[in-house]
Design a protein around this motif. Structure first.
Motif, short mmCIF file in Angstrom:
data_model
loop_
_atom_site.label_atom_id
_atom_site.label_comp_id
_atom_site.label_asym_id
_atom_site.label_seq_id
_atom_site.Cartn_x
_atom_site.Cartn_y
_atom_site.Cartn_z
N GLN A 21 79.15 111.32 -9.35
CA GLN A 21 78.27 111.45 -8.19
C GLN A 21 77.68 110.05 -7.97
OE1 GLN A 21 77.69 114.76 -7.08
NE2 GLN A 21 77.62 116.05 -8.92
N LEU A 28 77.74 109.28 -14.23
CA LEU A 28 78.48 109.16 -15.48
C LEU A 28 78.79 107.71 -15.86
CD1 LEU A 28 81.20 111.96 -15.02
CD2 LEU A 28 79.04 112.15 -16.23
N ALA A 50 80.97 115.72 -19.43
CA ALA A 50 81.22 115.34 -18.03
C ALA A 50 81.77 116.52 -17.23
CB ALA A 50 82.18 114.16 -17.97
N MET A 68 78.96 118.67 -16.36
CA MET A 68 78.12 118.09 -15.32
C MET A 68 78.74 118.16 -13.92
SD MET A 68 76.78 114.67 -17.34
CE MET A 68 75.89 113.90 -15.98
N GLU A 69 80.07 117.98 -13.84
CA GLU A 69 80.73 117.84 -12.53
C GLU A 69 81.40 119.14 -12.05
OE1 GLU A 69 80.26 114.90 -10.99
OE2 GLU A 69 79.29 114.09 -12.78
N LYS A 119 80.28 120.69 -8.65
CA LYS A 119 80.67 119.85 -7.51
C LYS A 119 82.16 120.03 -7.22
CE LYS A 119 81.55 115.04 -6.56
NZ LYS A 119 81.67 113.79 -7.31
#
Lengths: 339, 339
Positions: free
Chosen positions: A172, A307, B21, B24-25, B28
């Motif tokens: 992001q 990240l 990661a 986290m992603e 999205k």
């Protein structure tokens, strides 16, 4: 797709760079993608050259150089003096490089919307219509299921939009801070190294062709503000238009301020910030030796990500072939997608 | 594709970064691509955790941290102690992050070839098999019509392969020169700022965890040489293997040499050059204030191109989440292509 027919609209520095770049990269593209690039029309403000079988790049450049326009180009099948070539020529991609117009975004806006309505993909180097009408253009591209690419509109040869959206797609993007105007960076760098005044340095830059005769768009931060709007919309996904940007240029910067900064280990740079809270172009103090300590007409941008932490891209912010290189990258993305 | 089942092989710093990661992603990616990421197996050298319904990231990290391995992870459907999970688990993409092995490229080579033979795409952070067996791996990926992505193998979070191949695709890349090893850059930066000796600075770096207990791969230029091979093959399209690189490390650099350079406006940096004539890692003098004047563990690379002239990319060369970010970008490229 085994052929891609291209119309180039606008035949100033960038348009001329594009036809040169197409000539240079044509063989590689044919070899790697199997697609033959053909320039079927080129138009400037008062004339055009059209040939469905493909125009000769050398002749186009020679005619433009000798006559100042394209009308008498010896290999034109037709000539016409307005920009309705989009209606009269069979084409696949419009490469739009008319001059930036920050008042109403024209003629770029109308040309682009017309191409979209014809189902054609568009690559542009123009900032005006993007800064004023981003949503309208983005919506129209989506509604017509076509691609709209504008890497060249920010940072010239320096990849930033594709850097963020492709090379950093796993992240992001939180914010972008950088130097996005080469002319002002040149002026401030020279004021720092020479101790010269703003008016004198501006004159020098104009003599060298780095600043334009009317330097307002650059020195008052308008150019950088357009880029802030484009990055906000395209990279941060944060809707914005030109009037949302807080803008201050460099014309009030004195040689005393530059010297004082220098003595204390700082530099004055015209910094563009694009973040969720801030859309701003203004002169700021940056540390000597930091990534903002960049001389000449170079551009740079540091992207803060979730990240990868901070990554930085640096490159030439202007130049004929340099800006064309970004348009070529966009064209190749279109070709790869359609292939 | 509405789901992507992922196997993570190797659960050290990068493997742990990858699962974080992905967590986290994930939202999205589901929102933008409509694809649900699911980690179906994670394996380290002695154990694995498998769950076809998806592993819980928090529990994986907790188990690894508490027990040093994955075998007793409470949400494992099965445990096994070798790496044949590729045969036993239904998956779409292998994210390969076992340690670099410059002797024979294993286990990365075998794992990767097995995944290819199963028709699976592979994302790797590993350098060993790429430096030794680039052609074999590239050929096998093509023969099996799968994607093989390795952005994380060079420059960690700093985009360079995708920067060159996507964000600069309109250009021919002529050469790449840069600082591609963070550990040696840290050591040389500290020797410059502190006037300290190489052995003392190495010890300090080891205490800080920047240099490894056995620092050979970094300080003797082996790590950077692997990266030179990868860039030569993938970006310049110039076949090369590890033995083609001329390599000199930094262990013979004295504090006197560093001081002498500094007094004369230069710095000593471990520079990697990849060009048609040269494949070389060696200490070189660079100008203070140039783009090579970069402190700490940062990496940078300047790409010389035919159209865009020189462009530079800078970013963190290592780090758990940082390296994972490059693997996430590669994963997204795969997802976009398959979608």
């Amino acid at each position: 797709m085994d052929e891609c027919k291209i119309i180039v609209m606008g035949f100033g520095s960038v348009g001329q760079g594009i036809v040169k770049a197409i000539k240079m990269e044509k063989d590689k593209i044919l070899e790697t993608l199997g697609i033959n690039l053909k320039i079927v029309a080129v138009a400037d403000s008062c004339s055009s050259a059209i040939n469905p079988d493909g125009l000769n790049v050398e002749e186009l450049l020679k005619t433009k150089s000798e006559k100042g326009k394209l009308g008498q180009c010896p290999n034109c099948g037709t000539t016409n003096t307005d920009t309705d070539v989009l209606d009269n020529v069979d084409y696949d991609v419009l490469m739009e490089c008319t001059p930036t117009n920050i008042d109403d975004g024209e003629p770029a806006r109308t040309l682009t919307l017309k191409a979209f309505s014809q189902g054609k993909d568009v690559v542009t180097s123009n900032k005006g219509h993007l800064a004023l009408n981003y949503k309208e253009l983005d919506d129209a591209a989506k509604a017509n299921n076509v691609m709209f690419k504008f890497e060249a509109s920010v940072g010239g040869a320096m990849p930033i939009i594709n850097y963020a959206k492709d090379a950093l797609s796993g992240n992001q993007i939180i914010s972008i801070i950088g130097i996005l105007n080469g002319t002002t960076n040149y002026i401030l760098s020279r004021m720092t190294s020479e101790g010269s005044s703003y008016p004198d340095t501006l004159k020098e830059s104009q003599m060298l062709g780095i600043a334009e005769t009317n330097p307002t768009q650059d020195v008052e931060g308008i150019d950088a503000a357009c880029k802030a709007v484009i990055l906000s919309n395209s990279v941060l996904g944060q809707p914005a238009t030109y009037s949302d940007v807080e803008v201050e240029g460099i014309s009030n910067i004195t040689s005393e301020a530059v010297s004082l900064a220098k003595e204390n280990g700082y530099l004055i740079k015209l910094i563009t910030e694009v973040s969720p809270k801030t859309l701003k172009v203004s002169p700021r103090l940056v540390k000597q030796g930091s990534s903002y300590d960049l001389n000449g007409t170079l551009n740079m941008a540091t992207l803060k990500t979730d990240l990868a932490d901070e990554v930085t891209t640096v490159g030439k912010g202007a130049g004929s072939l340099e800006t064309a290189s970004a348009m070529m990258t966009d064209l190749i993305t279109i070709l790869r997608t359609k292939n």
